[in-house]
Write a protein that holds these residues in place. Structure first.
Motif, PDB file in Angstrom:
ATOM      1  N   ILE A 108       8.331   3.296   4.368  1.00  0.00           N
ATOM      2  CA  ILE A 108       7.515   2.888   3.144  1.00  0.00           C
ATOM      3  C   ILE A 108       7.703   3.905   2.026  1.00  0.00           C
ATOM      4  CG2 ILE A 108       5.365   4.153   4.125  1.00  0.00           C
ATOM      5  CD1 ILE A 108       5.627   0.360   2.335  1.00  0.00           C
ATOM      6  N   GLU A 109       7.537   5.208   2.155  1.00  0.00           N
ATOM      7  CA  GLU A 109       7.803   5.905   1.141  1.00  0.00           C
ATOM      8  C   GLU A 109       8.987   5.764   0.409  1.00  0.00           C
ATOM      9  OE1 GLU A 109       6.691  10.320  -0.313  1.00  0.00           O
ATOM     10  OE2 GLU A 109       6.731  10.118   1.687  1.00  0.00           O
ATOM     11  N   GLU A 110       9.911   5.718   0.951  1.00  0.00           N
ATOM     12  CA  GLU A 110      11.487   5.206   0.356  1.00  0.00           C
ATOM     13  C   GLU A 110      11.421   4.167  -0.486  1.00  0.00           C
ATOM     14  OE1 GLU A 110      11.981   7.740   4.305  1.00  0.00           O
ATOM     15  OE2 GLU A 110      10.855   6.277   3.554  1.00  0.00           O
ATOM     16  N   THR A 111      10.904   3.136   0.408  1.00  0.00           N
ATOM     17  CA  THR A 111      10.636   1.861  -0.482  1.00  0.00           C
ATOM     18  C   THR A 111       9.772   1.900  -1.781  1.00  0.00           C
ATOM     19  OG1 THR A 111      10.978   0.754   1.782  1.00  0.00           O
ATOM     20  CG2 THR A 111      10.109  -0.445  -0.205  1.00  0.00           C
ATOM     21  N   LEU A 112       8.751   2.619  -1.577  1.00  0.00           N
ATOM     22  CA  LEU A 112       7.887   2.742  -2.854  1.00  0.00           C
ATOM     23  C   LEU A 112       8.587   3.659  -3.876  1.00  0.00           C
ATOM     24  CD1 LEU A 112       4.513   3.436  -1.127  1.00  0.00           C
ATOM     25  CD2 LEU A 112       5.141   1.411  -2.146  1.00  0.00           C
ATOM     26  N   GLN A 113       9.140   4.729  -3.484  1.00  0.00           N
ATOM     27  CA  GLN A 113       9.894   5.285  -4.488  1.00  0.00           C
ATOM     28  C   GLN A 113      10.966   4.879  -5.271  1.00  0.00           C
ATOM     29  OE1 GLN A 113      12.120   8.756  -2.500  1.00  0.00           O
ATOM     30  NE2 GLN A 113      12.103  10.273  -4.297  1.00  0.00           N
ATOM     31  N   GLU A 114      11.737   3.805  -4.493  1.00  0.00           N
ATOM     32  CA  GLU A 114      12.615   3.012  -5.267  1.00  0.00           C
ATOM     33  C   GLU A 114      11.813   2.070  -6.067  1.00  0.00           C
ATOM     34  OE1 GLU A 114      16.139   1.175  -6.702  1.00  0.00           O
ATOM     35  OE2 GLU A 114      15.787   3.206  -5.718  1.00  0.00           O
ATOM     36  N   LEU A 115      11.412   1.166  -5.594  1.00  0.00           N
ATOM     37  CA  LEU A 115      10.577   0.160  -6.534  1.00  0.00           C
ATOM     38  C   LEU A 115       9.644   0.698  -7.570  1.00  0.00           C
ATOM     39  CD1 LEU A 115       9.014  -2.113  -3.553  1.00  0.00           C
ATOM     40  CD2 LEU A 115      11.164  -2.528  -4.951  1.00  0.00           C
ATOM     41  N   SER A 116       9.039   1.938  -7.308  1.00  0.00           N
ATOM     42  CA  SER A 116       8.503   2.370  -8.448  1.00  0.00           C
ATOM     43  C   SER A 116       9.212   2.874  -9.833  1.00  0.00           C
ATOM     44  CB  SER A 116       7.476   3.581  -7.933  1.00  0.00           C
ATOM     45  OG  SER A 116       8.578   4.950  -7.756  1.00  0.00           O
ATOM     46  N   THR A 117      10.359   2.840  -9.655  1.00  0.00           N
ATOM     47  CA  THR A 117      11.407   3.298 -10.701  1.00  0.00           C
ATOM     48  C   THR A 117      11.795   1.806 -11.875  1.00  0.00           C
ATOM     49  OG1 THR A 117      13.424   2.812  -9.432  1.00  0.00           O
ATOM     50  CG2 THR A 117      12.544   4.768  -9.677  1.00  0.00           C
ATOM     51  N   ARG A 118      11.191   0.504 -11.018  1.00  0.00           N
ATOM     52  CA  ARG A 118      11.765  -0.613 -11.721  1.00  0.00           C
ATOM     53  C   ARG A 118      10.509  -1.754 -11.808  1.00  0.00           C
ATOM     54  NH1 ARG A 118      14.549  -3.470  -8.034  1.00  0.00           N
ATOM     55  NH2 ARG A 118      14.540  -1.917  -6.423  1.00  0.00           N
ATOM     56  N   TYR A 119       9.138  -1.394 -11.263  1.00  0.00           N
ATOM     57  CA  TYR A 119       7.904  -2.142 -11.207  1.00  0.00           C
ATOM     58  C   TYR A 119       6.984  -1.345 -11.222  1.00  0.00           C
ATOM     59  CZ  TYR A 119      11.416  -5.722  -8.985  1.00  0.00           C
ATOM     60  OH  TYR A 119      12.389  -6.402  -8.691  1.00  0.00           O
ATOM     61  N   ARG A 120       5.829  -1.981 -11.791  1.00  0.00           N
ATOM     62  CA  ARG A 120       4.316  -1.417 -11.682  1.00  0.00           C
ATOM     63  C   ARG A 120       3.872  -1.593 -10.390  1.00  0.00           C
ATOM     64  NH1 ARG A 120      -0.011  -3.525 -16.004  1.00  0.00           N
ATOM     65  NH2 ARG A 120       1.498  -5.185 -16.053  1.00  0.00           N
ATOM     66  N   LEU A 121       3.549  -0.660  -9.585  1.00  0.00           N
ATOM     67  CA  LEU A 121       3.137  -0.618  -8.293  1.00  0.00           C
ATOM     68  C   LEU A 121       1.577  -0.469  -8.332  1.00  0.00           C
ATOM     69  CD1 LEU A 121       5.775   1.235  -6.089  1.00  0.00           C
ATOM     70  CD2 LEU A 121       5.625  -1.011  -6.998  1.00  0.00           C
ATOM     71  N   VAL A 122       0.834  -1.266  -7.332  1.00  0.00           N
ATOM     72  CA  VAL A 122      -0.649  -1.281  -7.252  1.00  0.00           C
ATOM     73  C   VAL A 122      -0.888  -1.266  -5.808  1.00  0.00           C
ATOM     74  CG1 VAL A 122      -2.728  -2.603  -7.287  1.00  0.00           C
ATOM     75  CG2 VAL A 122      -1.004  -2.457  -9.175  1.00  0.00           C
ATOM     76  N   MET A 123      -1.791  -0.306  -5.441  1.00  0.00           N
ATOM     77  CA  MET A 123      -2.525  -0.317  -3.970  1.00  0.00           C
ATOM     78  C   MET A 123      -3.609  -1.271  -4.299  1.00  0.00           C
ATOM     79  SD  MET A 123      -3.734   2.603  -1.454  1.00  0.00           S
ATOM     80  CE  MET A 123      -5.497   2.336  -1.729  1.00  0.00           C
ATOM     81  N   ALA A 124      -3.756  -2.459  -3.301  1.00  0.00           N
ATOM     82  CA  ALA A 124      -4.909  -3.295  -3.549  1.00  0.00           C
ATOM     83  C   ALA A 124      -5.372  -3.430  -1.995  1.00  0.00           C
ATOM     84  CB  ALA A 124      -4.299  -4.671  -3.792  1.00  0.00           C
ATOM     85  N   THR A 125      -6.571  -2.692  -1.755  1.00  0.00           N
ATOM     86  CA  THR A 125      -7.096  -2.668  -0.547  1.00  0.00           C
ATOM     87  C   THR A 125      -8.506  -3.084  -0.302  1.00  0.00           C
ATOM     88  OG1 THR A 125      -6.938  -1.570   1.690  1.00  0.00           O
ATOM     89  CG2 THR A 125      -7.442  -0.282  -0.384  1.00  0.00           C
ATOM     90  N   LYS A 126      -9.166  -3.504   0.836  1.00  0.00           N
ATOM     91  CA  LYS A 126     -10.419  -3.613   1.024  1.00  0.00           C
ATOM     92  C   LYS A 126     -10.947  -2.562   2.089  1.00  0.00           C
ATOM     93  CE  LYS A 126      -9.930  -7.122   4.498  1.00  0.00           C
ATOM     94  NZ  LYS A 126     -10.106  -8.368   5.086  1.00  0.00           N
ATOM     95  N   GLY A 127     -12.078  -2.431   1.931  1.00  0.00           N
ATOM     96  CA  GLY A 127     -12.750  -1.325   2.689  1.00  0.00           C
ATOM     97  C   GLY A 127     -13.723  -0.224   1.953  1.00  0.00           C
ATOM     98  N   ASP A 128     -13.936   0.734   2.816  1.00  0.00           N
ATOM     99  CA  ASP A 128     -14.763   1.899   2.218  1.00  0.00           C
ATOM    100  C   ASP A 128     -14.118   2.714   0.950  1.00  0.00           C
ATOM    101  OD1 ASP A 128     -17.689   3.591   2.303  1.00  0.00           O
ATOM    102  OD2 ASP A 128     -15.862   4.879   2.690  1.00  0.00           O
ATOM    103  N   LEU A 129     -14.646   2.794   0.099  1.00  0.00           N
ATOM    104  CA  LEU A 129     -13.929   3.546  -1.153  1.00  0.00           C
ATOM    105  C   LEU A 129     -13.772   4.851  -0.711  1.00  0.00           C
ATOM    106  CD1 LEU A 129     -13.470   3.595  -4.005  1.00  0.00           C
ATOM    107  CD2 LEU A 129     -15.540   4.243  -4.817  1.00  0.00           C
ATOM    108  N   LEU A 130     -14.588   5.508  -0.208  1.00  0.00           N
ATOM    109  CA  LEU A 130     -14.429   7.059   0.137  1.00  0.00           C
ATOM    110  C   LEU A 130     -13.323   7.212   1.018  1.00  0.00           C
ATOM    111  CD1 LEU A 130     -15.043  10.230  -0.443  1.00  0.00           C
ATOM    112  CD2 LEU A 130     -16.960   9.619   1.373  1.00  0.00           C
ATOM    113  N   ASP A 131     -13.209   6.464   1.953  1.00  0.00           N
ATOM    114  CA  ASP A 131     -12.572   6.548   3.204  1.00  0.00           C
ATOM    115  C   ASP A 131     -10.872   6.044   2.611  1.00  0.00           C
ATOM    116  OD1 ASP A 131     -11.375   6.720   5.644  1.00  0.00           O
ATOM    117  OD2 ASP A 131     -11.789   4.682   6.257  1.00  0.00           O
ATOM    118  N   GLN A 132     -10.962   5.056   1.769  1.00  0.00           N
ATOM    119  CA  GLN A 132      -9.538   4.609   1.324  1.00  0.00           C
ATOM    120  C   GLN A 132      -9.034   5.667   0.439  1.00  0.00           C
ATOM    121  OE1 GLN A 132      -8.556   2.734   3.408  1.00  0.00           O
ATOM    122  NE2 GLN A 132      -8.470   0.683   3.060  1.00  0.00           N
ATOM    123  N   GLU A 133      -9.985   6.037  -0.445  1.00  0.00           N
ATOM    124  CA  GLU A 133      -9.438   7.089  -1.462  1.00  0.00           C
ATOM    125  C   GLU A 133      -8.868   8.394  -0.610  1.00  0.00           C
ATOM    126  OE1 GLU A 133     -12.651   7.857  -3.951  1.00  0.00           O
ATOM    127  OE2 GLU A 133     -11.720   6.693  -5.634  1.00  0.00           O
TER     128      GLU A 133
END
Length: 230
Positions: A108-133
């Protein structure tokens, strides 16, 4: 709509970026062991799920709501005779889950690293704010994301709001996640793209029929395969 129009790729967090559901399944098993003198395993697990569903609209998703449901289920299983020791054990279990180390999913990190050079990436998740942060910071993945969206639930309305906030057309948005119910179906329903990357364990509440015939849908066995399409 061709994938070449994609400008923003959003990733779910739990069980898409890192391991999460495994801890809940283990906690359920331990709960059943703890109340084995009062109720058979299958019935105890069903009662716990029933309590979780009853509390969902009030508490939302995450480890802290799950811990409260564990305690409530224990009280119901024992007909109100729950010991302080059992309650303390369940509270300790919740804290243990909150402090579990972050285990990134393969590639996953290698994938994010490559895609972040060509796209805007967003983390979109549900759950507890403090825990997810907290999990995002511990994961070391924060640097790859242009925007972080943590909501109480994932609905068509929430996704449409996110797309509007990002100032893009729905045809330019792609969601990647492990939950058909939360990450895939509502995204397809607003006209965007969605890639399903299944995790080996899925909470029954998140199960949904796979929309295999939808033109904007793909199922990938690994997030690494995103690079074959984007």
């Amino acid at each position: 709509m061709p994938l070449k129009k994609i400008k923003v790729i959003a990733f779910d967090a739990d069980d898409t970026l890192w391991v999460n559901e495994t801890f809940f399944r283990k906690a359920e098993e331990e709960f059943c062991d703890l109340v084995a003198d009062f109720l058979p395993r299958e019935e105890a697990n069903a009662l716990l799920y029933e309590v979780e569903m009853q509390n969902l609209d009030l508490y939302g998703y995450g480890i802290k709501p799950f811990t409260l449901s564990l305690i409530e289920a224990a009280i119901r299983v024992t007909n109100g005779d729950t010991t302080i020791q059992l309650i303390n054990t369940l509270i300790a279990k919740g804290k243990q889950m909150l402090n579990e180390p972050i285990e990134l999913l393969d590639g996953i990190e290698e994938t994010l690293q490559e895609l972040s050079t060509r796209y805007r990436l967003v983390m979109a998740t549900k759950g507890d704010l403090l825990d997810q942060e907290r999990k995002l910071i511990k994961s070391g993945l924060e640097k790859y994301f242009h925007h972080i969206e943590i909501v109480s639930d994932k609905t068509e309305k929430q996704y449409a709001k996110l797309v509007k906030h990002l100032d893009i057309d729905v045809s330019e948005f792609l969601m990647v996640g492990n939950s058909l119910k939360s990450d895939i179906v509502p995204v397809l329903n607003i006209g965007a793209h969605a890639f399903h990357v299944p995790f080996h364990t899925t909470w029954i509440h998140e199960m949904h029929e796979e929309p295999t015939d939808h033109p904007n849908f793909k199922m990938l066995v690994s997030a690494k395969l995103l690079l074959n399409y984007l």
